[in-house]
Design a protein around this motif. Structure first.
Motif, PDB file in Angstrom:
ATOM      1  N   UNK A   1      54.556  37.956  50.460  1.00 28.93           N
ATOM      2  CA  UNK A   1      53.970  38.238  49.136  1.00 28.93           C
ATOM      3  C   UNK A   1      52.609  38.365  49.021  1.00 28.93           C
ATOM      4  N   UNK A   2      52.002  37.084  49.588  1.00 33.14           N
ATOM      5  CA  UNK A   2      50.353  37.356  49.773  1.00 33.14           C
ATOM      6  C   UNK A   2      49.842  38.490  50.291  1.00 33.14           C
ATOM      7  N   UNK A   3      50.275  38.752  51.522  1.00 32.17           N
ATOM      8  CA  UNK A   3      49.817  39.902  52.194  1.00 32.17           C
ATOM      9  C   UNK A   3      50.212  41.242  51.291  1.00 32.17           C
ATOM     10  N   UNK A   4      51.154  41.335  50.715  1.00 32.79           N
ATOM     11  CA  UNK A   4      51.345  42.357  50.042  1.00 32.79           C
ATOM     12  C   UNK A   4      50.267  42.559  48.822  1.00 32.79           C
ATOM     13  N   UNK A   5      50.284  41.345  48.000  1.00 34.39           N
ATOM     14  CA  UNK A   5      49.221  41.262  47.262  1.00 34.39           C
ATOM     15  C   UNK A   5      47.826  41.456  47.615  1.00 34.39           C
ATOM     16  N   UNK A   6      47.491  41.057  48.740  1.00 34.27           N
ATOM     17  CA  UNK A   6      46.047  41.407  49.320  1.00 34.27           C
ATOM     18  C   UNK A   6      45.837  43.058  49.654  1.00 34.27           C
ATOM     19  N   UNK A   7      47.149  43.738  50.452  1.00 33.93           N
ATOM     20  CA  UNK A   7      47.039  45.091  50.402  1.00 33.93           C
ATOM     21  C   UNK A   7      46.821  45.749  49.238  1.00 33.93           C
ATOM     22  N   UNK A   8      47.400  45.411  48.119  1.00 34.44           N
ATOM     23  CA  UNK A   8      47.601  45.753  46.784  1.00 34.44           C
ATOM     24  C   UNK A   8      45.980  45.924  46.590  1.00 34.44           C
ATOM     25  N   UNK A   9      45.492  44.668  46.476  1.00 33.99           N
ATOM     26  CA  UNK A   9      43.984  44.604  46.031  1.00 33.99           C
ATOM     27  C   UNK A   9      43.158  45.574  46.920  1.00 33.99           C
ATOM     28  N   UNK A  10      43.254  45.631  48.195  1.00 33.70           N
ATOM     29  CA  UNK A  10      42.359  46.421  49.260  1.00 33.70           C
ATOM     30  C   UNK A  10      42.559  47.860  48.769  1.00 33.70           C
ATOM     31  N   UNK A  11      43.918  48.275  48.738  1.00 35.06           N
ATOM     32  CA  UNK A  11      43.931  49.752  48.158  1.00 35.06           C
ATOM     33  C   UNK A  11      43.532  50.048  46.666  1.00 35.06           C
ATOM     34  N   UNK A  12      43.336  49.320  45.848  1.00 37.49           N
ATOM     35  CA  UNK A  12      42.842  49.554  44.397  1.00 37.49           C
ATOM     36  C   UNK A  12      41.333  49.505  44.716  1.00 37.49           C
TER      37      UNK A  12
ATOM     38  N   UNK B   1      57.668  32.254  55.184  1.00 37.75           N
ATOM     39  CA  UNK B   1      57.252  33.823  55.455  1.00 37.75           C
ATOM     40  C   UNK B   1      57.530  34.478  54.304  1.00 37.75           C
ATOM     41  N   UNK B   2      58.203  34.187  53.421  1.00 36.21           N
ATOM     42  CA  UNK B   2      58.380  35.049  52.108  1.00 36.21           C
ATOM     43  C   UNK B   2      57.022  35.001  51.223  1.00 36.21           C
ATOM     44  N   UNK B   3      56.647  33.748  51.156  1.00 35.38           N
ATOM     45  CA  UNK B   3      55.267  33.444  50.476  1.00 35.38           C
ATOM     46  C   UNK B   3      54.195  34.328  51.185  1.00 35.38           C
ATOM     47  N   UNK B   4      54.174  34.191  52.575  1.00 38.94           N
ATOM     48  CA  UNK B   4      53.085  34.718  53.374  1.00 38.94           C
ATOM     49  C   UNK B   4      52.956  36.322  53.132  1.00 38.94           C
TER      50      UNK B   4
END
Length: 203
Positions: A129-140, A124-127
């Motif tokens: 973290x991946x979701x946070x990375x994806x959200x960051x890329x989408x925001x950028x 769950x922590x890995x998921x």
């Protein structure tokens, strides 16, 4: 006081063998490991207790010639404790053999659930973290797109640019037509002069 290295080496071997057997799943090997570990520790205490001497009784020997009673008392206590642990482990081995026909210690169901929950938590922590990375890329990407949209001209500006382009295109077309007409007129005059050379003098 001089200490020989042979008893110390024997103590090390007994302790190492005892710890190795304690890590096994078989209760018989665990029992043997407890016995070896206890004997190794007892031998270490006796070895480091000093040289042998007279019994530690007042009036029967000089204090300098008496043996240290503390290591002997500690070894006797350790022997009693080791005997109790050995009896307890023997009863466990006998009971396990009666119930399952084997002395191996199986994994506890609760321990398996704990490991499973830990793995799920890590997953769950890995998921997350991946979701946070994806959200960051989408925001950028959204920020870059908004910046590009702000830099682009408005609809009115685009219409004005198109009108100006059309005007320039029409002007070029008119200029091209004029040049074509002049070229056609010059060609006709040249052909007329070629057919009737007297026209040149009239002009």
């Amino acid at each position: 006081m001089t200490i020989s290295l042979v008893p110390l080496a024997v103590c090390g071997l007994l302790v190492a063998a005892g710890v190795t057997l304690l890590l096994e799943r078989s209760l018989v090997r665990v029992l043997a490991g407890v016995i070896l570990l206890g004997n190794g520790v007892n031998l270490l205490i006796l070895t480091t207790g000093g040289d042998a001497g007279d019994p530690p009784l007042l009036g029967r020997a000089e204090p300098d010639q008496m043996a240290d009673p503390l290591p002997q008392a500690m070894v006797l206590t350790a022997i009693v404790i080791t005997l109790g642990v050995t009896a307890f482990l023997l009863s466990m081995v006998h009971r396990a053999w009666q119930l399952r026909g084997s002395d191996e210690v199986s994994d506890d169901t609760e321990d398996r659930w704990v490991r499973l929950r830990a793995r799920r938590g890590q997953l769950g922590e890995r998921v997350r973290a991946r979701q946070a990375e994806y959200d960051r890329l989408v925001a950028e990407q959204r920020a870059e797109l908004h910046a590009e949209l702000r830099d682009e001209p408005t609809r009115g500006e685009r219409m004005a640019h198109r009108r100006a382009d059309r005007r320039r295109l029409k002007a070029r077309q008119r200029e091209a037509r004029k040049q074509m007409r002049r070229a056609i007129r010059a060609e006709r005059e040249r052909q007329a002069l070629a057919l009737d050379p007297e026209l040149e003098g009239d002009e």
